[in-house]
Design an enzyme around this catalytic site. Structure first.
Site, mmCIF file in Angstrom:
data_model
loop_
_atom_site.group_PDB
_atom_site.id
_atom_site.type_symbol
_atom_site.label_atom_id
_atom_site.label_comp_id
_atom_site.label_asym_id
_atom_site.label_seq_id
_atom_site.Cartn_x
_atom_site.Cartn_y
_atom_site.Cartn_z
ATOM 1 N N ASP A 35 0.835 -1.214 0.000
ATOM 2 C CA ASP A 35 0.000 0.000 0.000
ATOM 3 C C ASP A 35 0.865 1.259 0.000
ATOM 4 O O ASP A 35 1.995 1.252 0.476
ATOM 5 C CB ASP A 35 -0.915 -0.016 1.241
ATOM 6 N N ASN A 37 1.202 3.495 -2.867
ATOM 7 C CA ASN A 37 1.707 3.962 -4.173
ATOM 8 C C ASN A 37 1.185 5.363 -4.502
ATOM 9 O O ASN A 37 1.929 6.211 -5.010
ATOM 10 C CB ASN A 37 1.259 3.017 -5.300
ATOM 11 N N ARG A 48 -0.993 9.160 -9.752
ATOM 12 C CA ARG A 48 -1.112 7.917 -8.974
ATOM 13 C C ARG A 48 -0.526 6.737 -9.754
ATOM 14 O O ARG A 48 0.116 5.857 -9.185
ATOM 15 C CB ARG A 48 -2.582 7.645 -8.635
ATOM 16 N N HIS A 52 2.168 3.486 -9.029
ATOM 17 C CA HIS A 52 2.037 2.042 -9.275
ATOM 18 C C HIS A 52 3.231 1.532 -10.090
ATOM 19 O O HIS A 52 3.752 0.452 -9.829
ATOM 20 C CB HIS A 52 0.730 1.731 -10.007
ATOM 21 N N LEU A 146 10.200 -20.968 -5.303
ATOM 22 C CA LEU A 146 9.351 -19.931 -4.687
ATOM 23 C C LEU A 146 8.012 -19.913 -5.401
ATOM 24 O O LEU A 146 7.958 -19.834 -6.628
ATOM 25 C CB LEU A 146 10.029 -18.558 -4.817
HETATM 26 C C1 IPE Z 1 -5.304 -2.603 0.119
HETATM 27 O O1 IPE Z 1 -4.998 -1.288 -0.182
HETATM 28 C C2 IPE Z 1 -5.394 -3.429 -1.111
HETATM 29 C C3 IPE Z 1 -4.129 -3.646 -1.809
HETATM 30 C C4 IPE Z 1 -2.946 -3.318 -1.372
HETATM 31 C C5 IPE Z 1 -4.236 -4.335 -3.053
HETATM 32 P P1 IPE Z 1 -6.149 -0.178 -0.275
HETATM 33 O O2 IPE Z 1 -5.478 1.105 -0.516
HETATM 34 O O3 IPE Z 1 -7.182 -0.582 -1.240
HETATM 35 O O4 IPE Z 1 -6.766 -0.254 1.189
HETATM 36 P P2 IPE Z 1 -7.745 0.732 1.975
HETATM 37 O O5 IPE Z 1 -8.954 0.949 1.121
HETATM 38 O O6 IPE Z 1 -7.017 2.000 2.226
HETATM 39 O O7 IPE Z 1 -8.047 0.020 3.249
HETATM 40 C C1 IPE Z 2 -1.614 0.333 -3.332
HETATM 41 O O1 IPE Z 2 -1.402 1.696 -3.353
HETATM 42 C C2 IPE Z 2 -1.961 -0.227 -4.687
HETATM 43 C C3 IPE Z 2 -3.347 -0.696 -4.818
HETATM 44 C C4 IPE Z 2 -4.204 -0.787 -3.855
HETATM 45 C C5 IPE Z 2 -3.788 -1.101 -6.139
HETATM 46 P P1 IPE Z 2 -2.596 2.733 -3.308
HETATM 47 O O2 IPE Z 2 -2.998 3.054 -4.701
HETATM 48 O O3 IPE Z 2 -3.703 2.262 -2.436
HETATM 49 O O4 IPE Z 2 -1.886 3.991 -2.660
HETATM 50 P P2 IPE Z 2 -2.495 4.982 -1.575
HETATM 51 O O5 IPE Z 2 -2.989 4.167 -0.429
HETATM 52 O O6 IPE Z 2 -3.585 5.757 -2.244
HETATM 53 O O7 IPE Z 2 -1.333 5.846 -1.180
HETATM 54 MG MG MG Z 3 -4.085 2.463 -0.438
#
Ligand code: IPE
Ligand code: IPE
Ligand code: MG
Length: 263
Positions: A35, A37, A48, A52, A146
């Site tokens: 989480d 990114n 955003r 990723h 793995l």
């Molecule tokens: C959790 O991240 C899901 C993944 C890392 C794929 P999110 O960014 O979706 O989580 P919430 O919504 O903040 O809990």
């Molecule tokens: C995790 O990073 C990737 C996915 C859930 C796909 P986020 O996109 O949730 O990044 P934040 O939480 O908004 O920083």
């Molecule tokens: Mg997130």
């Protein structure tokens, strides 16, 4: 982009890996909620999607280090069922990125004894993504060192629900006696049936929640929450997490004294 697995590890890296391997038990299965990114990108004034893309480099380093350490299972939470609620443009960019990375890295995974698996509700995923996954799966099928599992369109509640549905179908069809349903049988219907439960679960980005990752399977996982955003998470942070894991006492309901007397 650097090639996976081919770079000679530096002596310091090898020394750290040897210490981790020898000092205590290594987790057999590590699950990571990748989480942060979006926040990483925002801090840098980027889109955003750029976050990723940057996260792919972290995946590469962590997979390589996990393989070198001898971790048998690594599961990466890549896209949750709830993530389908994101803006359409972000979703399509994520799916395109997944296809691109899988196509580019399949040969590396195949030649380095890494098997790719995917768990999740793939009925929600586009045909192009499914085809690419199948191609990588097929090419890495015989690899053993793995198991790299991508949790895609995955949620813990979905996993438990699909297990219940399939158990109910077998009971209805007369092939399963409800009296034989126990925890082991139930677990054999989950999408993770062939792997051990995660010993260690890591969530990056400072959020202290599971966000519907492996709910059943994490019953006794050691959970580590780190403030590091996923694109900044590299092997050094993985080693820190494993070190912390090795310093924890896993009691599974017993007392500390009981564990010591069993030693
Ligand atoms: C959790 O991240 C899901 C993944 C890392 C794929 P999110 O960014 O979706 O989580 P919430 O919504 O903040 O809990
Ligand atoms: C995790 O990073 C990737 C996915 C859930 C796909 P986020 O996109 O949730 O990044 P934040 O939480 O908004 O920083
Ligand atoms: Mg997130």
């Amino acid at each position: 982009m650097p090639q996976w697995f081919t770079s000679k590890s530096d002596p310091e890296d090898i020394r750290i890996q040897e210490t981790l391997k020898s000092s205590c038990v290594l987790p057999r299965h590590i699950g990571i909620i990748m989480d942060g990114n979006g926040r990483w990108a925002k801090m840098k004034g980027k889109s955003r999607v750029a976050g990723h893309v940057a996260g792919v480099e972290s995946v590469r380093d962590v997979v390589e280090a996990a393989k070198q350490l001898g971790i048998a299972n690594l599961t990466l939470f890549t896209f949750s069922i709830e993530n389908w609620r994101r803006p359409k443009l972000e979703i399509s960019a994520l799916m395109r990125l997944l296809i691109k990375v899988l196509r580019k890295e399949t040969a590396q995974l195949r030649d380095n004894n890494v098997r790719l698996e995917v768990i999740g509700d793939l009925s929600l995923v586009g045909k192009d993504v499914r085809q690419t996954i199948e191609e990588t799966r097929a090419q890495t099928r015989n690899n053993k060192q793995l198991v790299l599992t991508i949790a895609l369109s995955y949620s813990g509640k979905w996993d438990i629900t699909q297990a219940c549905k399939n158990i109910a179908l077998q009971v209805k069809g007369g092939t399963l006696d409800p009296g034989t349903i126990d925890e082991n049988l139930f677990a054999s219907f989950l999408s993770t049936a062939t792997m051990p439960d995660p010993d260690l679960m890591i969530r990056t980005s400072g959020e202290s929640r599971i966000s519907n990752f492996m709910l059943w399977q994490s019953a006794y996982s050691e959970i580590i929450f780190t403030d590091t955003l996923w694109p900044d998470f590299r092997r050094a942070q993985l080693y820190d997490a494993i070190r912390e894991f090795q310093n924890r006492e896993r009691r599974f309901g017993q007392t500390s004294e009981q564990l010591k007397s069993n030693e």
